[in-house]
Enzyme design. Structure first.
Site, PDB file in Angstrom:
ATOM      1  N   GLN A   1       0.827  -1.206   0.000  1.00 24.95           N
ATOM      2  CA  GLN A   1       0.000   0.000   0.000  1.00 24.95           C
ATOM      3  C   GLN A   1       0.860   1.256   0.000  1.00 24.95           C
ATOM      4  O   GLN A   1       0.329   2.361  -0.033  1.00 24.95           O
ATOM      5  CB  GLN A   1      -0.908   0.023   1.237  1.00 24.95           C
ATOM      6  CG  GLN A   1      -2.057  -0.968   1.174  1.00 24.95           C
ATOM      7  CD  GLN A   1      -2.913  -0.977   2.422  1.00 24.95           C
ATOM      8  OE1 GLN A   1      -2.985  -1.983   3.103  1.00 24.95           O
ATOM      9  NE2 GLN A   1      -3.575   0.130   2.731  1.00 24.95           N
TER      10      GLN A   1
ATOM     11  N   ARG B   1      -8.688  -0.818   8.299  1.00 24.61           N
ATOM     12  CA  ARG B   1      -9.514   0.201   7.687  1.00 24.61           C
ATOM     13  C   ARG B   1      -9.859   1.299   8.682  1.00 24.61           C
ATOM     14  O   ARG B   1     -11.016   1.552   8.979  1.00 24.61           O
ATOM     15  CB  ARG B   1     -10.797  -0.451   7.187  1.00 24.61           C
ATOM     16  CG  ARG B   1     -11.518   0.394   6.176  1.00 24.61           C
ATOM     17  CD  ARG B   1     -12.599  -0.373   5.458  1.00 24.61           C
ATOM     18  NE  ARG B   1     -13.135   0.450   4.409  1.00 24.61           N
ATOM     19  CZ  ARG B   1     -13.833  -0.009   3.385  1.00 24.61           C
ATOM     20  NH1 ARG B   1     -14.052  -1.282   3.275  1.00 24.61           N
ATOM     21  NH2 ARG B   1     -14.300   0.792   2.479  1.00 24.61           N
ATOM     22  N   CYS B   2      -8.841   1.935   9.226  1.00 30.08           N
ATOM     23  CA  CYS B   2      -9.100   2.957  10.226  1.00 30.08           C
ATOM     24  C   CYS B   2      -7.927   3.912  10.252  1.00 30.08           C
ATOM     25  O   CYS B   2      -6.785   3.514  10.150  1.00 30.08           O
ATOM     26  CB  CYS B   2      -9.255   2.308  11.592  1.00 30.08           C
ATOM     27  SG  CYS B   2      -9.219   3.478  12.947  1.00 30.08           S
TER      28      CYS B   2
ATOM     29  N   GLU C   1     -12.888   5.146   5.359  1.00 22.32           N
ATOM     30  CA  GLU C   1     -12.945   4.443   6.634  1.00 22.32           C
ATOM     31  C   GLU C   1     -14.073   4.872   7.550  1.00 22.32           C
ATOM     32  O   GLU C   1     -14.321   4.234   8.569  1.00 22.32           O
ATOM     33  CB  GLU C   1     -11.597   4.604   7.342  1.00 22.32           C
ATOM     34  CG  GLU C   1     -10.514   3.852   6.595  1.00 22.32           C
ATOM     35  CD  GLU C   1      -9.136   4.433   6.777  1.00 22.32           C
ATOM     36  OE1 GLU C   1      -9.042   5.610   7.145  1.00 22.32           O
ATOM     37  OE2 GLU C   1      -8.168   3.715   6.554  1.00 22.32           O
TER      38      GLU C   1
END
Ligand SMILES: Cc1cc2nc3c(=O)[nH]c(=O)nc-3n(C[C@H](O)[C@H](O)[C@H](O)COP(=O)(O)OP(=O)(O)OC[C@H]3O[C@@H](n4cnc5c(N)ncnc54)[C@H](O)[C@@H]3O)c2cc1C
Ligand code: FES
Ligand code: FES
Lengths: 291, 787, 155
Positions: B223, B373-374, B743
């Site tokens: 990523q 996802r935060c 998110e």
């Protein structure tokens, strides 16, 4: 995840398969739908050196009624059971069961024979087969023999099949007049093995009393369990709410759950009680001609 | 977004443009790392520790090496020769690549087998014999902090206990005073368990070293390809890897969610293996390895308290947290933020006092902490405050919606300075909550609930009004290993008026190839179909810190707008030259300049582009290109209000989400279709830990379950049909007024669901339930209530 | 290492190979035939990323040996397009934003294909049931359901 090496055999008759099992001995395993065996091989929890694939044997995939029995060929896929009109209309308990086994993709491969032969108390068919008083046909070097379902499950992943026997057919007596059955499963998510499951069949006499009852329990013991005391308590009595509740209690007592991922023993026992009530209630409605 | 500035053909902001990446995916033509095949490629598989803590007495590789197909076995000793057996984490801690004498968590890498194919590699793994001597394990982070607990990181000089860091924010004394003075206080222990992103694609790499050129090329599930390149250069510089000769290609990525930000030992071993063997090496972890060893999220043990006055004015917040980071601090937070953005914990409320403290702790578990996802610990913070508000409402006998509406930061207070130091850019919290209440029919639901209760049925309604903080971040405060968290975009407009956009961030499903083209379309009026977006290749993309924490739109999106504007400035000069007027006499609308007052004197962006290469004005450089590195002045603060309705089965404890209304506000929207998709996905990843997912360990440090059999990801059957709505409050400082949305839903959904389930049981005296809310927990709560 | 010659008709073309008997069908498709649209997501028969059609039935190809498919027909995502024309399901996934990272997508499409073969006009509940053997981590399923509905309507 990669399975270990093996020699692959694809016999085209039961006799050939039995002969291979006999000659290859302990190293050999039957491959049916493969939906239990192949994952175990990939995790290297099973490392058979010889794999005998029975999928090429013709004539083991059928669902039919004859001579007072529903007979199901061992290679019959869960998807076919799920979608069979005969099953849906006349054996809704079997439909209940096949419908909640794994997912549509697994059901396209997984077989009823494998589901029973695997001897896994977490599988759903075993409890149902206890409730419908099935027989299992085992074919070995000396031909076929029938095994009563009560004598079939011996322990975790252990059945009455000899190492060189193949389960070829499941036989279920055509239900008596006034019978109804249901399978109820509690699961953590769709397709998962049961936290607990209960299969119940009741037969009502002309007065609406219960003339016979049978109850099988999923995944709450080392083998699928018959809730005998609950069955006895129901037999000969009206299927009142109280009677059903009492049967639930007795079924809970009959269960032998252990605590694990799916829940504590206490919870599972309580769920057996709850699900027994739900299964009996639904079975009763069906016995009375409802859905 | 009130109005569209561009036509559907141009497809700028606000258009639901169909995704440019989809044609390849729907044909099975995606190119994921496991699809990459190189000539002569070998496969790597990893031997992992069955113990959570053990001494390695010996490793015998003879049998493995004798197996046909096995080419090499790499151990810690091999790497030690090159001094590559340790590496830094992105939090400047240290981590073993392969151990030389001790393993620190179950499934830690112990050796790697290199073979001609994956089957032989797997056989080789089974043949490597490792002799372990089990050591005492530390699993419970509270016990890890007790005096006398075994010191886990005895390798670190000066480390005397298992505390990694103590972090705090806020005024402790003033907060304590506020609690002493308050009419009402509530206190709740809340544990947010370990969870795993479990993207459907696991992690992997194909590493190829060309010894002649000294060139290393890695296709990897990354990523953050640029950051990874720099780290590799720093770690392996001494063995001759030089940054200009390292190329990281992050091809199509099958979901990231933070799990593909860390550098896993497997990547480094594969790189070492390609250097040692001279052959390209492929390593693709299996799901068991992925769940057992890769970075996790959460694992926060919080004690949270809220104070209020009699009239329901919320006054003060206090939270003490023990954070289990596992064996090393590899949480990938920005360096100065060891607890991430946890201090957003005052949420959407105008609190006057707050104090938060977090102790990070080492245990014998795999490292991680924020991958799910935060935006760095915001979920934990939101969970704490939104649970407390509900508990407080219950104590005050107030409707939870009413209590929220009473205490929201009012729209006119923005930019709003929170007591814990954030400057919220913009918001209209009441607007979002009211819309959600209206859309779901809140009053009717209350009535229905009352009727159901009378019949003994259990139904609950739960609200969560969250504030996010995303877009890390301004360089004065945000860096990873010293690399400032700006991001970048480079735009080239070709002579025929088509454009190539290269960005420093990277997509794992967010649709960058489409949305970044839309930004350029919006700014320059070039049709979105004529804009190609490239990313993920460090040889071609400008430097950027990658996609995670919802930072792509806030940071790289802004960079793209700024680069477009540089181009537009130059385009204006060219247009003036073409139309023979002064630049000041030109008016711009997306796609063309017009001479003021002379509507038929027009120069389109296509004509301008052509002129930039064929007829550029004297004194101006030819070409039409720009690059921008955007350093955001502040973070952005998306927000939303979610309302969840659940039905609870009294007999089994099963929870069914009947309805879920999500009203989000992420400022101006680039592509509504994509935003909605992000919200659907985020909600599902919020529901998952609320009801199903959890990673736990037994006392020996064995992970309970390392497959999708035990790690319960929701299927289409558990997932409700999400309902969405939106309000639009643009960010005042972002060039596009956008905020980022990836998110929000994951952050906001869990508390809404928990609040709903607790609400269903509140009349039975239930005040709190820990996630995941399994049927058994609900059943137990009902049993214990005696009903 | 036992080897065997097999022939599988994949997307209409006979593919013959000598393979190891333990080779999983998914690896045969991905590696021997380089049809990489079929993915691997879990290895334990849970995710459905490896779904393809074997003799008309949707199956998880990570849980079938390639030798078991000898003499049979396989349809993969690569075979869904005919003469460059997208299958309505492929179109539906694109139109309804039924995919994000795309990793689950081929499996989802193949499962949905099998569903629509049996049930031309499924309800939302039937679609959800039909894809319950396939996991998607990105989309939250809402748009996948819409994609299948789109295809059902189109067909
Ligand atoms: C994700 C997943 C979820 C599942 N969920 C459920 C569930 O909810 N409920 C449930 O009941 N099951 C579930 N299963 C198990 C599935 O139904 C299995 O397929 C079944 O238990 C075994 O059937 P099979 O045909 O696949 O047998 P195989 O895997 O081929 O064989 C299983 C065992 O039985 C032996 N065997 C098979 N057939 C015969 C035979 N005819 N004679 C002698 N021995 C034989 C084999 O040697 C092997 O030891 C699940 C499986 C998966 C992968
Ligand atoms: S890879 Fe086959 S089901 Fe997951
Ligand atoms: S689109 Fe990413 S897993 Fe489904």
């Amino acid at each position: 995840m990669i399975p270990g090496s093996f020699d692959y055999h694809s016999p085209s008759t039961v006799e050939e398969a039995v002969a291979l099992l006999t000659s290859l001995g302990e190293d050999a395993k039957v491959l049916s739908g493969g939906q239990s065996l192949i994952p175990m091989m990939k995790l290297r929890l099973a490392e058979p050196a010889q794999l005998i694939d029975i999928n090429g044997i013709a004539g083991l995939e059928y669902i039919r009624e004859a001579d007072g029995y529903l007979t199901i060929g061992a290679l019959t896929r869960e998807a076919d059971l799920d979608k069979s009109e005969l099953i849906q209309q006349k054996y809704p308990i079997l439909h209940d069961t096949a419908h909640v086994i794994a997912d549509p993709l697994v059901r396209n491969r997984a077989t009823i024979g494998g589901n029973l032969a695997h001897g896994d108390p977490a599988n759903d068919h075993p409890a149902t087969m206890l409730a419908v008083r099935a027989e299992v046909v085992a074919t070995g070097p000396n031909g076929a023999r029938n095994i009563a379902i009560d004598d079939f499950f011996l322990g975790p992943l252990t059945t009455a099949l000899a190492p060189n026997e193949i389960l070829t057919e499941v036989r279920i007596p055509v239900p008596a007049q006034g019978s109804g059955g249901a399978y109820v499963k509690l699961e953590r998510k769709v397709g998962d093995f049961a936290i607990a499951g209960v299969a119940a069949v009741v037969t009502l006499d002309g007065n609406g009393n219960c003339s016979a009852a049978s109850i099988g329990l999923t995944n709450v013991g080392p083998t699928p369990i018959r809730a005998g005391a609950a069955e006895e308590a129901l037999t000969g009595n009206a299927l009142s709410t109280d009677a059903i509740a009492e049967a639930g209690r007795l079924a809970g007592e009959a269960s032998q759950p252990t605590s694990d991922h799916r829940g504590s023993a206490e919870y599972k026992r309580a769920m057996v009680q709850e699900l027994t009530i739900r299964a009996l209630t639904k079975a009763k409605v069906r016995a009375e001609g409802g859905q | 977004m009130t109005e569209l500035r561009t036509s559907a053909e141009i497809g700028g902001m606000g258009h639901s443009v169909k995704r440019k990446e989809d044609p390849r995916f729907i044909r099975g033509r995606g190119n994921y790392v496991d699809d990459v095949v190189r000539p002569g490629m070998l496969y790597m598989a990893i031997v992992r520790s069955p113990f959570a803590h053990a001494k390695i007495k010996s490793i015998n590789t003879e049998k493995a090496l004798a197996h046909p197909g096995v080419a090499a076995v790499i151990t810690g000793a091999t790497l030690k020769e090159y001094n590559l057996h340790w590496m830094p984490t992105l939090m400047s801690d240290t981590q073993m690549v392969l151990p030389t004498d001790e393993v620190m968590y179950q499934a830690q890498e112990v050796a790697a087998v290199i073979a001609t194919d994956r089957y032989s590699a797997a056989d080789g793994v089974a043949l490597v014999e490792v002799d372990y001597e089990p050591l005492e394990v530390v699993i419970d982070p509270f016990k890890a902090l007790e005096p006398g607990a075994p010191l886990l990181r005895h390798d670190k000089e000066g480390q005397k206990d298992n505390l990694i860091f103590h972090w705090e924010a806020g005024d402790k004394a003033a907060t304590e005073q506020a609690f002493r003075d308050a009419d009402f206080t509530v206190k709740q222990d809340i544990y947010i368990p370990r969870i795993h992103v479990a993207s459907i694609e696991t992690c992997g790499i194909v590493a190829e070293f060309d010894a002649v050129e000294g060139q290393l090329t890695c296709w990897m599930t990354s990523q953050a390809p640029h950051a990874h390149r720099t780290v590799f250069a720093l770690v392996a510089g001494h063995v001759g890897l030089s940054e200009e000769k390292i190329r990281i290609i992050s091809p199509d990525i099958g979901g990231g969610f933070g799990g593909k930000v860390p550098i896993y030992p497997g990547y480094v071993i594969a790189i070492a293996a390609t250097v040692v063997t001279g052959s390209p090496i492929k390593w693709i972890e299996d799901r068991r390895e992925n769940l057992q060893a890769d970075s996790f999220g959460r694992d926060y043990h919080m004690t949270a308290e809220l104070a209020a006055s009699k009239d329901g004015t919320l006054q003060a917040l206090r939270i003490k947290t023990i954070a289990d980071h596992g064996y090393t601090d590899a949480a990938c937070n920005p360096s100065k933020w060891p607890a991430g953005m946890f201090s957003i914990a005052t949420g959407s409320y105008d609190l006057k006092h707050a104090f938060c403290e977090v102790d990070g702790v080492y245990t014998n578990k795999p490292p991680g902490g924020i991958a799910y996802r935060c935006s760095f610990r915001v979920t934990e913070a939101v969970h704490a405050i939104e649970r407390l508000v509900d508990i407080m409402a219950d104590d005050l006998g107030m409707d939870p919606a009413e209590l929220r509406l009473k205490n929201f930061i009012p729209p006119e207070a923005f930019p709003f300075k929170s007591v814990l130091g954030w400057e919220y850019d913009s918001g209209n919290y009441a607007g979002a909550l009211k819309l959600a209440m209206e859309k779901i029919g809140y009053q009717d639901l209350l009535k229905e609930q009352k009727e159901k209760r009378e019949k003994g049925e259990l139904m609950g309604i739960g609200i969560c009004s969250f504030t996010e903080v995303v877009g890390a971040g301004p360089s004065k405060d945000f860096d990873i290993l010293g690399l400032k968290m700006f991001d970048s975009a480079e735009i080239r407009v070709h002579p025929t008026g088509k454009a190539l956009v290269r960005i420093g961030v990277q997509t794992q499903g967010q649709g960058h190839e489409t949305t970044f083209a839309q930004i350029v379309a919006e700014e320059l009026g070039i049709p979105v179909d004529h804009i190609k977006v490239e990313h993920g290749d460090t040889d071609t993309a400008p430097y950027g810190l990658g996609t995670y924490a919802s930072r792509s739109t806030p940071v790289a999106g802004a960079a793209t707008a700024m680069a477009s504007r540089k181009i537009l400035d130059k385009a204006r000069k060219i247009a003036a030259h073409l139309l023979e007027v002064s630049a000041d006499d030109l008016e711009w609308e997306p796609g063309k300049f017009t001479v003021k007052g002379v509507p038929d004197k027009v120069s389109t962006i296509q004509e301008i582009a052509f002129a930039a290469y064929t007829n550029h004005p004297q004194g101006l450089e030819a070409g039409l290109e720009a690059i921008s590195y955007y350093d955001p002045p502040n973070l952005t603060f998306p927000f939303g209000s979610y309302i969840c309705v659940v039905d609870v089965d009294r007999g089994t404890g099963e929870v069914k989400i009947r309805r879920f209304m999500a009203v989000d506000d992420c400022g101006n929207i680039i592509n509504p279709m994509i935003v909605e998709g992000q919200i659907h996905g985020g909600l599902t990843m919020g529901m998952a830990p609320a009801l199903m997912e959890e990673i736990s360990y037994d006392e020996e440090g064995n992970m309970r379950g390392g497959s999708f059999m035990e790690y319960l990801m929701p299927t289409a059957m558990e997932t409700p049909s999400w309902e969405t709505g939106k309000t639009t409050t643009p960010s005042p400082h972002h060039p596009l007024g956008a905020k980022g949305v990836g998110e929000s839903a994951t952050v906001g959904a869990p508390a809404a669901i928990v609040n709903a389930v607790v609400d269903a049981l509140s009349h039975l005296g239930v005040r709190h339930l820990e996630i995941p809310i399994t049927p058994e927990k609900v059943w137990r709560a009902i049993q214990e209530s005696g009903n | 290492m036992a080897q065997q010659n097999i022939t599988i008709k994949v997307n209409g073309t006979d593919q013959a190979a000598e393979i190891e008997q333990r080779l999983l069908l998914v690896h045969f498709i991905r590696e021997n035939l380089a049809l990489t649209g079929t993915h691997i997501g879990c290895d334990t028969t849970h995710c459905g990323a490896c779904t393809l059609i074997l003799d008309g039935k949707a199956v998880k190809s990570c849980t079938v040996f390639a030798v078991q498919a000898d003499g049979k027909e396989v349809l993969t995502i690569e075979g869904m397009t005919t003469n460059g024309e997208l299958h309505p399901l492929q179109e539906g996934f694109m139109e309804e934003h039924g995919l994000q990272c795309g990793f689950c997508t081929p499996g989802m499409i193949m499962s949905s294909y099998a569903l629509l073969q049996e049930n031309k006009n499924p309800t939302e509940a039937e679609i959800r049931w039909g894809i319950s053997g396939n996991l998607c981590r990105c989309t939250g399923y809402v748009n996948i359901v819409k994609a299948v509905q789109y295809a059902a309507q189109k067909a």
